[in-house]
Design a protein around this motif. Structure first.
Motif, PDB file in Angstrom:
ATOM      1  N   UNK A   1       0.798  -1.237   0.000  1.00 49.94           N
ATOM      2  CA  UNK A   1       0.000   0.000   0.000  1.00 49.94           C
ATOM      3  C   UNK A   1       0.831   1.288   0.000  1.00 49.94           C
ATOM      4  N   UNK A   2       1.877   1.417   0.849  1.00 47.80           N
ATOM      5  CA  UNK A   2       2.618   2.683   0.854  1.00 47.80           C
ATOM      6  C   UNK A   2       3.190   3.034  -0.523  1.00 47.80           C
ATOM      7  N   UNK A   3       3.741   2.052  -1.230  1.00 56.50           N
ATOM      8  CA  UNK A   3       4.289   2.314  -2.564  1.00 56.50           C
ATOM      9  C   UNK A   3       3.200   2.712  -3.551  1.00 56.50           C
ATOM     10  N   UNK A   4       2.051   2.041  -3.455  1.00 53.58           N
ATOM     11  CA  UNK A   4       0.946   2.353  -4.371  1.00 53.58           C
ATOM     12  C   UNK A   4       0.439   3.778  -4.125  1.00 53.58           C
ATOM     13  N   UNK A   5       0.262   4.138  -2.857  1.00 53.18           N
ATOM     14  CA  UNK A   5      -0.211   5.483  -2.525  1.00 53.18           C
ATOM     15  C   UNK A   5       0.822   6.525  -2.941  1.00 53.18           C
ATOM     16  N   UNK A   6       2.101   6.225  -2.699  1.00 55.33           N
ATOM     17  CA  UNK A   6       3.162   7.166  -3.050  1.00 55.33           C
ATOM     18  C   UNK A   6       3.166   7.466  -4.541  1.00 55.33           C
ATOM     19  N   UNK A   7       3.021   6.429  -5.352  1.00 57.94           N
ATOM     20  CA  UNK A   7       3.024   6.625  -6.801  1.00 57.94           C
ATOM     21  C   UNK A   7       1.814   7.455  -7.239  1.00 57.94           C
TER      22      UNK A   7
ATOM     23  N   UNK B   1      -5.188   8.426   3.424  1.00 58.41           N
ATOM     24  CA  UNK B   1      -3.990   8.273   4.250  1.00 58.41           C
ATOM     25  C   UNK B   1      -3.673   6.798   4.370  1.00 58.41           C
ATOM     26  N   UNK B   2      -2.434   6.578   4.690  1.00 59.61           N
ATOM     27  CA  UNK B   2      -1.975   5.213   4.933  1.00 59.61           C
ATOM     28  C   UNK B   2      -2.895   4.484   5.911  1.00 59.61           C
ATOM     29  N   UNK B   3      -3.070   5.155   7.049  1.00 65.39           N
ATOM     30  CA  UNK B   3      -3.897   4.543   8.088  1.00 65.39           C
ATOM     31  C   UNK B   3      -5.285   5.155   7.996  1.00 65.39           C
ATOM     32  N   UNK B   4      -6.134   4.449   7.331  1.00 64.45           N
ATOM     33  CA  UNK B   4      -7.433   5.038   7.037  1.00 64.45           C
ATOM     34  C   UNK B   4      -8.541   4.473   7.923  1.00 64.45           C
TER      35      UNK B   4
ATOM     36  N   UNK C   1       7.812  -3.390  -5.233  1.00 68.14           N
ATOM     37  CA  UNK C   1       7.447  -4.739  -4.787  1.00 68.14           C
ATOM     38  C   UNK C   1       8.027  -5.833  -5.684  1.00 68.14           C
ATOM     39  N   UNK C   2       9.295  -5.640  -6.013  1.00 69.89           N
ATOM     40  CA  UNK C   2      10.003  -6.669  -6.774  1.00 69.89           C
ATOM     41  C   UNK C   2      10.248  -7.889  -5.878  1.00 69.89           C
TER      42      UNK C   2
END
Ligand code: PRP
Ligand code: MG
Length: 217
Positions: free
Chosen positions: A18-24, A34-37, A95-96
């Protein structure tokens, strides 16, 4: 065009990715939760352009194939395991990992030589079945939902098929990789109908993500 036509349903993977997806998405200029929703599973952007579904990662392809979500982010590993029929317009640079066959370090040449019917623990039964079938090995697949590395340690399985990133989990449990089955990374997926019918909203989003990726690298 109705408001609905412009609202894109976007399935996000809860958890590690999730953090990478949100960041992109943010770098591409989109509002995200937010991360913690908290416990809310559907979150809409203030401008109403995006409605995010917070899904279990392995369910993202299901929401997208059925059109409950127009777009989604998941791993190639869970996408291939799901067998779902979706578009894959964009590979994403995070997420490789790889899906690998692994076994006890003291018998690294296990698989195909010693056991006529190896027992294999995995969370990826479909890809594992395919792997052994294509090699003519009659493996018994034991589905586990996590901590798959336990399998050989407690005598449940001879081998495992699981994701490897740093290799720390294998090492910490006295296991070694035997074969790479597939390389994986995150991928943007799209519902086939939405890809065409909602093109005015979908295409700019894909373009913005692509640009954010290019700028980053
Ligand atoms: C994942 C995967 C491996 C480990 C790989 O497990 O299933 O066990 O991470 O990462 P590494 O090579 O960097 O050690 P996760 O921690 O997500 O837990 P789970 O298997 O219980 O879901
Ligand atoms: Mg694990």
């Amino acid at each position: 065009m109705s408001q609905e036509t412009h609202t894109l349903m976007f399935a996000l993977p809860k958890g590690r990715m999730l953090p990478n997806a949100l960041g992109l998405l943010r770098r591409a200029g989109f509002w995200t939760p937010d991360q913690d929703n908290g416990r809310k599973l559907i979150v809409e952007s203030p401008d109403g352009r995006l409605r995010y579904i917070m899904a279990k990662p392995s369910d993202v392809p299901t929401y997208v194939e059925y059109g409950a979500a127009d777009l989604g982010i998941c791993g190639l590993d869970v996408l291939r395991e799901s067998g779902r029929n979706v578009y894959e317009p964009l590979l994403l640079p995070f997420d490789y990992c790889r899906l690998s066959l692994a076994g006890p370090a003291d018998r690294p040449d296990w698989p195909l030589r010693y056991a006529s019917q190896p027992r294999v623990a995995t969370s990826f039964p479909r890809l594992t079945t395919e792997f052994f079938r294509s090699r003519g090995v009659n493996a018994e697949i034991i589905k586990l939902n996590g901590s798959v590395e336990l399998g050989p340690l407690v005598g449940l399985a001879d081998l495992i098929v699981d994701l490897v990133s740093t290799g720390n989990t294998l090492r910490a449990n006295g296991l070694v990789e035997i074969r790479t089955i597939m390389e994986s990374q995150a991928v943007l997926i799209a519902n086939r109908a939405a890809y065409r019918l909602k093109a005015p909203a979908v295409q700019p989003l894909i373009q913005a993500l692509r640009q954010a990726i290019t700028q980053q690298s």
